[in-house]
Design an enzyme around this catalytic site. Structure first.
Site, PDB file in Angstrom:
ATOM      1  CG  ASP A  78      -6.949  -3.469  -2.728  1.00 36.58           C
ATOM      2  OD1 ASP A  78      -7.586  -2.621  -2.054  1.00 36.58           O
ATOM      3  OD2 ASP A  78      -5.722  -3.635  -2.622  1.00 36.58           O
ATOM      4  CB  SER A 101      -0.953  -0.046   1.199  1.00 35.88           C
ATOM      5  OG  SER A 101      -2.000   0.888   1.057  1.00 35.88           O
ATOM      6  CG  HIS A 131      -5.587  -2.664   0.807  1.00 40.13           C
ATOM      7  ND1 HIS A 131      -4.839  -2.422  -0.333  1.00 40.13           N
ATOM      8  CD2 HIS A 131      -5.090  -1.822   1.761  1.00 40.13           C
ATOM      9  CE1 HIS A 131      -3.944  -1.487  -0.083  1.00 40.13           C
ATOM     10  NE2 HIS A 131      -4.066  -1.106   1.178  1.00 40.13           N
TER      11      HIS A 131
END
Length: 273
Positions: free
Chosen positions: A224, A95, A253
């Site tokens: 996600d 991320s 995610h």
């Protein structure tokens, strides 16, 4: 606790486990190095040296008012790599941490890097612009800022639902995972975490991605809900020459936690490959 002090006086907490080829992890927002525990223990037990730090403003690191910027995040990571004299590293970023790894390579090159892994990563650009029509509108990130400002404790707990796809049919919800996410988020500094929202949403990593010259795995869940795959991994995989794209059907995610066994096996195979 193990820390380094950066040039601007910020203390960066890190953990450094095991021996062997180093694997260096960069975590997502608003988390800490602890988000990588499943991967670090797995690889540490298989003969790798595993290193992860808490980004400035996050976790156990200092909470400076200024300097919460993607360039500084990358430079902090470079200082850690230099002070620990890490070489032949596999860099793994999730991320926002994927942005951190990308900016590190863009600013500092790959002289200490053997391979790179971007998991659910924010590059090349999360924000919707005229040149990036597939991105998310600014209102989404303004909403995150408003939620964190109003009641970050509740916001972080609520965020676990889309983060781990706990709102999908037949999802196996773990309150322990939700509590761990909340705890990691609450360890961070309010100002630094607010600043970081702009960094992960508005930083354009396009030119950084073009500088990658090591084998790169780009892994992403196709469900996600935080960093949509179409505006991230699908574009990054075209910008990084010779990269390998791995798509996890139905993956969230937070698949490094919810699908740890599968991701760990893929990560190990890529490192060995």
């Amino acid at each position: 606790m193990s820390t380094i002090t950066t040039q601007d006086g910020t203390q960066i907490y890190y953990k450094d486990w095991g021996k062997g080829q180093p694997v260096v992890f960069s975590h997502g927002w608003p988390l800490t190095a602890d988000a990588w525990d499943a991967q670090m223990v797995f690889l540490g037990e298989r003969g790798y040296r595993v290193i992860a730090h808490d980004r400035r403003g996050h976790g156990r690191s200092s909470q400076p008012w200024d300097g919460n910027h993607m360039d500084t995040y990358a430079d902090d990571l470079a200082e850690l790599m230099n002070k620990l004299d890490i070489r032949d590293a596999v860099m793994v970023g999730h991320s926002t941490g994927g942005g951190e790894v990308t900016r590190y390579i863009g600013r500092h090159g790959t002289s200490r890097v053997a391979k790179a892994v971007l998991l659910g990563a924010v590059p090349p650009l999360m924000l919707k612009t005229a040149a990036n029509p597939g991105g998310l509108p600014l209102e989404v990130f303004d909403g995150i800022r408003a939620g964190v400002t109003a009641d970050r404790s509740q916001f972080f707990m609520d965020l676990t639902t889309p983060f781990y796809n706990y709102n999908r049919p037949n999802a196996k919800v773990s309150q322990g995972v939700r509590d761990s996410f909340w705890l990691q988020g609450m360890m961070g500094g309010h100002k630094g975490l607010l600043d970081c929202i702009r960094q992960f949403s508005e930083t354009d990593f396009t030119e950084d991605l073009k500088k990658f010259d090591v084998p790169t795995l780009i892994a992403h869940g196709d469900d996600d809900q935080i960093v949509p795959i179409g505006a991230s991994a699908m574009l990054s995989s075209k910008l990084v020459k010779g990269s390998t794209l791995k798509v996890y059907p139905g993956g969230s995610h937070g698949l490094a936690t919810t699908q740890a066994d599968e991701f760990n096996a893929d990560l190990l195979a890529f490192i060995k490959g």
